[in-house]
Design a protein around this motif. Structure first.
Motif, PDB file in Angstrom:
ATOM      1  N   HIS A   5      49.715  55.621  65.428  1.00 47.13           N
ATOM      2  CA  HIS A   5      48.956  54.452  65.896  1.00 47.13           C
ATOM      3  C   HIS A   5      49.874  53.239  65.972  1.00 47.13           C
ATOM      4  CE1 HIS A   5      45.079  52.255  66.399  1.00 47.13           C
ATOM      5  NE2 HIS A   5      45.845  51.249  66.010  1.00 47.13           N
ATOM      6  N   VAL A   6      50.413  52.980  67.168  1.00 50.77           N
ATOM      7  CA  VAL A   6      51.345  51.875  67.355  1.00 50.77           C
ATOM      8  C   VAL A   6      50.897  51.031  68.549  1.00 50.77           C
ATOM      9  CG1 VAL A   6      53.728  51.267  67.932  1.00 50.77           C
ATOM     10  CG2 VAL A   6      53.275  53.198  66.415  1.00 50.77           C
ATOM     11  N   HIS A   7      50.864  49.722  68.351  1.00 45.99           N
ATOM     12  CA  HIS A   7      50.577  48.798  69.451  1.00 45.99           C
ATOM     13  C   HIS A   7      51.889  48.239  69.993  1.00 45.99           C
ATOM     14  CE1 HIS A   7      46.316  47.821  67.754  1.00 45.99           C
ATOM     15  NE2 HIS A   7      46.437  49.064  68.169  1.00 45.99           N
ATOM     16  N   THR A   8      51.885  47.910  71.265  1.00 45.25           N
ATOM     17  CA  THR A   8      53.039  47.272  71.894  1.00 45.25           C
ATOM     18  C   THR A   8      52.598  45.900  72.402  1.00 45.25           C
ATOM     19  OG1 THR A   8      52.649  48.009  74.171  1.00 45.25           O
ATOM     20  CG2 THR A   8      53.814  49.557  72.699  1.00 45.25           C
ATOM     21  N   ASN A   9      53.485  45.252  73.133  1.00 41.55           N
ATOM     22  CA  ASN A   9      53.158  43.929  73.662  1.00 41.55           C
ATOM     23  C   ASN A   9      52.088  43.982  74.760  1.00 41.55           C
ATOM     24  OD1 ASN A   9      54.989  45.181  75.371  1.00 41.55           O
ATOM     25  ND2 ASN A   9      56.098  43.318  75.855  1.00 41.55           N
ATOM     26  N   PHE A  10      51.549  45.161  75.045  1.00 42.89           N
ATOM     27  CA  PHE A  10      50.403  45.252  75.942  1.00 42.89           C
ATOM     28  C   PHE A  10      49.096  44.998  75.194  1.00 42.89           C
ATOM     29  CE2 PHE A  10      53.454  47.520  78.623  1.00 42.89           C
ATOM     30  CZ  PHE A  10      53.206  46.916  79.847  1.00 42.89           C
ATOM     31  N   SER A  11      49.150  44.931  73.867  1.00 46.56           N
ATOM     32  CA  SER A  11      47.999  44.563  73.050  1.00 46.56           C
ATOM     33  C   SER A  11      48.169  43.118  72.583  1.00 46.56           C
ATOM     34  CB  SER A  11      47.884  45.474  71.821  1.00 46.56           C
ATOM     35  OG  SER A  11      47.419  46.744  72.169  1.00 46.56           O
ATOM     36  N   LYS A  31      60.260  60.746  63.610  1.00 45.76           N
ATOM     37  CA  LYS A  31      60.267  61.806  64.620  1.00 45.76           C
ATOM     38  C   LYS A  31      59.715  61.253  65.937  1.00 45.76           C
ATOM     39  CE  LYS A  31      58.402  66.282  65.778  1.00 45.76           C
ATOM     40  NZ  LYS A  31      57.386  67.273  65.534  1.00 45.76           N
ATOM     41  N   GLY A  32      58.730  60.352  65.821  1.00 43.95           N
ATOM     42  CA  GLY A  32      58.138  59.768  67.006  1.00 43.95           C
ATOM     43  C   GLY A  32      56.948  58.906  66.676  1.00 43.95           C
ATOM     44  N   PHE A  33      56.267  58.475  67.728  1.00 49.09           N
ATOM     45  CA  PHE A  33      55.088  57.641  67.562  1.00 49.09           C
ATOM     46  C   PHE A  33      54.197  57.761  68.795  1.00 49.09           C
ATOM     47  CE2 PHE A  33      58.270  54.996  69.583  1.00 49.09           C
ATOM     48  CZ  PHE A  33      57.564  54.285  70.537  1.00 49.09           C
ATOM     49  N   CYS A  34      52.954  57.319  68.637  1.00 44.71           N
ATOM     50  CA  CYS A  34      51.996  57.327  69.732  1.00 44.71           C
ATOM     51  C   CYS A  34      51.584  55.892  70.037  1.00 44.71           C
ATOM     52  CB  CYS A  34      50.767  58.156  69.355  1.00 44.71           C
ATOM     53  SG  CYS A  34      49.614  58.364  70.721  1.00 44.71           S
ATOM     54  N   VAL A  35      51.778  55.472  71.271  1.00 41.20           N
ATOM     55  CA  VAL A  35      51.372  54.141  71.709  1.00 41.20           C
ATOM     56  C   VAL A  35      49.858  54.151  71.899  1.00 41.20           C
ATOM     57  CG1 VAL A  35      51.558  52.414  73.530  1.00 41.20           C
ATOM     58  CG2 VAL A  35      53.583  53.703  72.826  1.00 41.20           C
ATOM     59  N   THR A  36      49.176  53.278  71.172  1.00 43.87           N
ATOM     60  CA  THR A  36      47.719  53.226  71.220  1.00 43.87           C
ATOM     61  C   THR A  36      47.257  51.788  71.435  1.00 43.87           C
ATOM     62  OG1 THR A  36      47.667  53.069  68.808  1.00 43.87           O
ATOM     63  CG2 THR A  36      47.373  55.262  69.758  1.00 43.87           C
ATOM     64  N   ASP A  37      47.620  51.222  72.565  1.00 41.98           N
ATOM     65  CA  ASP A  37      47.201  49.858  72.856  1.00 41.98           C
ATOM     66  C   ASP A  37      45.690  49.793  73.081  1.00 41.98           C
ATOM     67  OD1 ASP A  37      49.627  48.377  72.635  1.00 41.98           O
ATOM     68  OD2 ASP A  37      50.318  49.307  74.479  1.00 41.98           O
ATOM     69  N   HIS A  38      45.152  48.598  72.947  1.00 42.06           N
ATOM     70  CA  HIS A  38      43.702  48.380  73.019  1.00 42.06           C
ATOM     71  C   HIS A  38      43.123  48.577  74.414  1.00 42.06           C
ATOM     72  CE1 HIS A  38      43.331  46.678  68.986  1.00 42.06           C
ATOM     73  NE2 HIS A  38      44.506  46.110  69.210  1.00 42.06           N
ATOM     74  N   CYS A  39      41.919  49.140  74.439  1.00 35.92           N
ATOM     75  CA  CYS A  39      41.109  49.213  75.658  1.00 35.92           C
ATOM     76  C   CYS A  39      39.655  49.135  75.195  1.00 35.92           C
ATOM     77  CB  CYS A  39      41.367  50.506  76.422  1.00 35.92           C
ATOM     78  SG  CYS A  39      40.565  50.544  78.038  1.00 35.92           S
ATOM     79  N   ASP A  40      39.059  47.962  75.321  1.00 39.49           N
ATOM     80  CA  ASP A  40      37.683  47.771  74.864  1.00 39.49           C
ATOM     81  C   ASP A  40      36.700  48.437  75.803  1.00 39.49           C
ATOM     82  OD1 ASP A  40      38.301  46.305  72.554  1.00 39.49           O
ATOM     83  OD2 ASP A  40      38.582  44.493  73.751  1.00 39.49           O
TER      84      ASP A  40
END
Length: 82
Positions: A5-11, A31-40
């Motif tokens: 659960h990682v947010h980027t500058n798109f959140s 090992k890695g990560f999953c980009v999970t930016d917000h979408c209401d």
């Protein structure tokens, strides 16, 4: 270790780019990560939030290709209610 659960500058709550997160993740031997930016939910089907989610996914896929074999970058979304 993998961060799912990682947010980027798109959140709105993050100012860090996906590439910066990749560099930091490798530095920390993730090992890695999953980009999970917000979408209401209220705006996900409209033009307010959807383009942000699409652009976030495009950037994550681009980083996945760039760091292939070094770091796993997955695409996800945090669906919420506003």
């Amino acid at each position: 270790m993998f961060n799912s659960h990682v947010h980027t500058n798109f959140s709105k709550d993050c100012a860090v780019s996906c590439e910066e997160i990749c560099i930091n993740a490798m530095h920390k031997s993730l090992k890695g990560f999953c980009v999970t930016d917000h979408c209401d939910l209220a705006t996900c089907i409209t033009d307010t939030s959807y383009p942000v989610a699409v652009n976030s996914a495009k950037q994550a896929r681009k980083m996945s290709e760039k760091y292939k074999g070094k770091l796993e970058v997955c695409v996800g979304v945090e669906i919420g209610e506003s």
